[in-house]
Design a protein around this motif. Structure first.
Motif, PDB file in Angstrom:
ATOM      1  N   VAL A 128       5.206   7.418 -18.510  1.00 37.63           N
ATOM      2  CA  VAL A 128       4.709   7.909 -19.144  1.00 37.63           C
ATOM      3  C   VAL A 128       3.889   8.053 -20.669  1.00 37.63           C
ATOM      4  N   GLY A 129       3.949   7.069 -21.880  1.00 34.92           N
ATOM      5  CA  GLY A 129       3.852   7.357 -22.238  1.00 34.92           C
ATOM      6  C   GLY A 129       1.930   6.737 -22.340  1.00 34.92           C
ATOM      7  N   ASN A 130       1.955   5.687 -21.361  1.00 34.32           N
ATOM      8  CA  ASN A 130       0.219   5.589 -20.932  1.00 34.32           C
ATOM      9  C   ASN A 130       0.082   6.562 -20.779  1.00 34.32           C
ATOM     10  N   LEU A 131       0.314   7.309 -19.478  1.00 37.27           N
ATOM     11  CA  LEU A 131      -0.181   8.272 -18.377  1.00 37.27           C
ATOM     12  C   LEU A 131      -0.658   9.249 -19.341  1.00 37.27           C
ATOM     13  N   LEU A 132       0.669   9.474 -20.902  1.00 40.58           N
ATOM     14  CA  LEU A 132       0.512  10.606 -22.350  1.00 40.58           C
ATOM     15  C   LEU A 132      -1.103   9.943 -22.530  1.00 40.58           C
ATOM     16  N   ILE A 133      -1.248   8.864 -23.011  1.00 39.02           N
ATOM     17  CA  ILE A 133      -1.834   9.022 -23.629  1.00 39.02           C
ATOM     18  C   ILE A 133      -3.589   9.166 -23.111  1.00 39.02           C
ATOM     19  N   ILE A 134      -3.464   8.774 -21.805  1.00 33.23           N
ATOM     20  CA  ILE A 134      -4.736   8.788 -21.414  1.00 33.23           C
ATOM     21  C   ILE A 134      -5.275  10.610 -21.080  1.00 33.23           C
ATOM     22  N   LEU A 135      -4.003  11.123 -19.880  1.00 36.09           N
ATOM     23  CA  LEU A 135      -4.482  12.621 -20.692  1.00 36.09           C
ATOM     24  C   LEU A 135      -5.219  12.935 -21.623  1.00 36.09           C
ATOM     25  N   LEU A 136      -4.453  12.216 -23.353  1.00 36.11           N
ATOM     26  CA  LEU A 136      -3.879  13.276 -24.131  1.00 36.11           C
ATOM     27  C   LEU A 136      -6.448  13.010 -24.815  1.00 36.11           C
ATOM     28  N   ILE A 137      -6.433  11.677 -24.460  1.00 38.56           N
ATOM     29  CA  ILE A 137      -7.737  11.732 -24.831  1.00 38.56           C
ATOM     30  C   ILE A 137      -8.848  12.205 -23.608  1.00 38.56           C
ATOM     31  N   LYS A 138      -8.333  12.579 -22.248  1.00 36.73           N
ATOM     32  CA  LYS A 138      -9.375  12.838 -20.911  1.00 36.73           C
ATOM     33  C   LYS A 138      -9.936  14.611 -22.115  1.00 36.73           C
ATOM     34  N   LEU A 139      -7.966  14.893 -22.638  1.00 35.61           N
ATOM     35  CA  LEU A 139      -8.141  16.817 -22.836  1.00 35.61           C
ATOM     36  C   LEU A 139      -9.084  16.904 -23.740  1.00 35.61           C
ATOM     37  N   ASN A 140      -9.143  15.976 -24.852  1.00 38.16           N
ATOM     38  CA  ASN A 140      -9.346  16.582 -26.112  1.00 38.16           C
ATOM     39  C   ASN A 140     -10.405  15.976 -26.660  1.00 38.16           C
ATOM     40  N   PRO A 141     -11.607  16.315 -27.045  1.00 36.96           N
ATOM     41  CA  PRO A 141     -12.897  16.008 -27.364  1.00 36.96           C
ATOM     42  C   PRO A 141     -12.914  15.396 -28.627  1.00 36.96           C
ATOM     43  N   SER A 142     -12.057  15.601 -29.719  1.00 36.64           N
ATOM     44  CA  SER A 142     -12.068  14.962 -30.994  1.00 36.64           C
ATOM     45  C   SER A 142     -11.492  13.285 -30.678  1.00 36.64           C
ATOM     46  N   LEU A 143     -11.223  13.084 -29.542  1.00 35.85           N
ATOM     47  CA  LEU A 143     -10.627  11.599 -29.053  1.00 35.85           C
ATOM     48  C   LEU A 143     -11.428  10.875 -28.355  1.00 35.85           C
ATOM     49  N   HIS A 144     -12.914  11.467 -27.832  1.00 39.71           N
ATOM     50  CA  HIS A 144     -13.382  11.032 -27.087  1.00 39.71           C
ATOM     51  C   HIS A 144     -14.977   9.966 -27.714  1.00 39.71           C
ATOM     52  N   THR A 145     -14.664   9.084 -28.053  1.00 33.73           N
ATOM     53  CA  THR A 145     -15.179   7.876 -28.970  1.00 33.73           C
ATOM     54  C   THR A 145     -14.755   7.049 -28.728  1.00 33.73           C
ATOM     55  N   PRO A 146     -15.685   5.304 -29.189  1.00 38.34           N
ATOM     56  CA  PRO A 146     -15.515   4.643 -28.761  1.00 38.34           C
ATOM     57  C   PRO A 146     -14.057   3.656 -28.506  1.00 38.34           C
ATOM     58  N   MET A 147     -13.452   3.857 -29.867  1.00 38.79           N
ATOM     59  CA  MET A 147     -11.843   3.428 -30.019  1.00 38.79           C
ATOM     60  C   MET A 147     -10.651   3.581 -28.439  1.00 38.79           C
ATOM     61  N   TYR A 148     -10.994   5.031 -28.846  1.00 40.76           N
ATOM     62  CA  TYR A 148     -10.679   6.001 -27.929  1.00 40.76           C
ATOM     63  C   TYR A 148     -10.610   5.701 -26.872  1.00 40.76           C
ATOM     64  N   PHE A 149     -11.750   5.586 -25.721  1.00 38.47           N
ATOM     65  CA  PHE A 149     -12.520   5.334 -24.439  1.00 38.47           C
ATOM     66  C   PHE A 149     -11.755   3.489 -24.280  1.00 38.47           C
ATOM     67  N   PHE A 150     -11.971   2.908 -25.595  1.00 31.84           N
ATOM     68  CA  PHE A 150     -11.461   1.649 -24.782  1.00 31.84           C
ATOM     69  C   PHE A 150      -9.583   1.407 -24.615  1.00 31.84           C
ATOM     70  N   LEU A 151      -9.183   2.032 -25.858  1.00 31.29           N
ATOM     71  CA  LEU A 151      -8.058   3.145 -25.502  1.00 31.29           C
ATOM     72  C   LEU A 151      -7.400   3.590 -24.048  1.00 31.29           C
ATOM     73  N   LEU A 152      -7.665   4.096 -23.711  1.00 27.03           N
ATOM     74  CA  LEU A 152      -7.780   4.370 -22.296  1.00 27.03           C
ATOM     75  C   LEU A 152      -8.072   3.807 -21.114  1.00 27.03           C
ATOM     76  N   ASN A 153      -8.936   3.213 -21.040  1.00 25.81           N
ATOM     77  CA  ASN A 153      -8.947   2.051 -20.723  1.00 25.81           C
ATOM     78  C   ASN A 153      -7.598   0.803 -20.447  1.00 25.81           C
ATOM     79  N   LEU A 154      -6.895   0.582 -21.731  1.00 22.26           N
ATOM     80  CA  LEU A 154      -6.271  -0.177 -22.230  1.00 22.26           C
ATOM     81  C   LEU A 154      -4.459   0.885 -21.579  1.00 22.26           C
TER      82      LEU A 154
END
Length: 404
Positions: A128-154
């Protein structure tokens, strides 16, 4: 002893010594029991016999370890007085069947259900925690940065990493026969090792991202472009797949014989190699070399990145500036410490301090505990992620109210 017959030097006189007793006798270590055999062997040697001793070692606890594999300790005393020691399991010359038996947590007989519930809750929280992070990054344009791109993959890696081990562990906690086919064991090792090495490389890429953000902020957007980020992630996956597919294929090309019991709760590299019939000393050296090269190299890059980061932060004039700069990389630093701390201790520590129970406890840390801590660290310590979470929840509630 005085009644022993005189035997020809070609004959063998077998003994079976059963150590059955209280917890006090169960605490005798291997060296003490071997010393007892040597003393007895020297006495028997006077009768010019070749002797092989076997012992069933006692099990610690009161009935908690009935499934623990029987270990035979053999001391062979020949007529010249030379003694050789070996620790092996029964049927050493027999080829392993098509299944392995994973006996890692079998000695905790009375705790199987409790462990199942605990690990199930942890696994669900991890998903749930990791899926939540993936969804938050996908749904929020403010998180479309290199750091959160790496975090999504992590987060995706963590889901695959823990899912390669925990579901099978949960199933084995509920059944008496904890078997896994050799093909299934190989598949588990493929996925687990690929995800593990890819995560090592990805953590190094994330450290490089933090280094550019803090040490060269004016050129951050230019250097860490979308193409560069994709290339770093692609390189991490390529290294993980190529190295671990080659290593795992090589391991399972070895002939397996003797006992089909693996003293672990999943198919990790060291316990599987122990089931090989051939001399695996060279194999273990190669595994160690690969571990040093492909685990330590990303780790050294992370260390160098953080040396530069800390040096730059300390040069900032204001305390507030130093605090903000450090807060951008503190979560990553905690994740690196958790991941590499357990991995380095597992694969690079001396065998002299290794025990099956200790190995399994450490493995539980990096297969079960660490994956659940990563999303907690990145959500509780990250204002942007918490802000995105509140915004997403607010939008969901508002959309729901409008429909009603």
């Amino acid at each position: 002893m005085e009644r022993l017959p005189r035997l020809k030097t070609s004959d063998h006189y077998p003994f079976l010594l059963l150590h059955v007793g209280t917890n006090d006798t169960a605490k005798n270590d291997f060296e003490q029991i071997t010393a007892d055999y040597v003393a007895l062997g020297r006495r028997i040697k006077e009768f010019e016999a070749q002797v092989v001793f076997s012992s069933i070692l006692p099990v610690e606890g009161k009935g908690l370890g009935r499934d623990r594999p029987i270990v035979e300790v053999n001391v062979e005393v020949n007529i010249e007085g030379e003694m050789t020691y070996s620790e092996r399991e029964p049927d050493e010359n027999q080829t392993v069947s098509e299944v392995f038996i994973l006996v890692g947590l079998s000695y905790l007989t009375r705790l199987q259900i409790l462990l199942f519930l605990v690990f199930l809750v942890i696994y669900l929280v991890t998903l749930v925690g990791n899926l939540l992070i993936i969804l938050l990054i996908k749904l929020n344009p403010s998180l479309h940065t290199p750091m959160y791109f790496f975090l999504l993959n992590l987060s995706f890696l963590e889901i695959c990493y823990t899912s390669s081990v925990v579901p099978q562990l949960l199933a084995h906690l509920l059944v008496e026969q904890k078997t896994l086919s050799i093909a299934g064991c190989a598949a588990q090792m493929y996925i687990f090792t690929i995800m593990g090495l890819t995560e090592c490389c990805l953590l190094a890429a994330m450290a490089y991202d933090r280094y550019i953000a803090i040490c060269n902020p004016l050129h951050y957007r230019t250097i860490m472009s979308g193409q560069v980020c994709a290339q770093l992630v692609g390189a991490s996956w390529t290294i993980g797949i190529l190295v671990e597919v080659a290593q795992t294929t090589w391991i399972f090309s070895l002939p397996f014989c003797g006992s089909n019991r693996i003293h672990h709760f999943f198919c990790d590299i060291p316990p599987v190699i122990k089931r090989a019939c051939t001399d695996t000393s060279k194999n273990q050296i190669v595994v160690l070399a690969l571990s040093v090269l492909f685990i330590m190299s990303p780790f050294l890059l992370i260390i160098l990145s953080y040396i530069c980061i800390i040096s730059t932060i300390l040069k900032l004039p204001s305390v507030e500036g130093r605090r903000k700069a450090f807060s951008t990389c503190s979560s990553h630093l905690m994740v690196v410490t958790l991941f590499y701390g357990t991995a380095l201790f597992t694969y690079l520590r001396p065998k002299s301090i290794s025990t099956p129970e200790g190995d399994q406890l450490i493995s539980l840390m990096y297969t079960v505990v660490t994956p659940v801590l990563n999303p907690i660290i990145y959500t509780l310590r990250n204002k942007e992620v918490k802000g995105a979470f509140r915004k997403t929840i607010g939008k969901s509630i508002s959309s729901h109210n409008q429909r009603n």
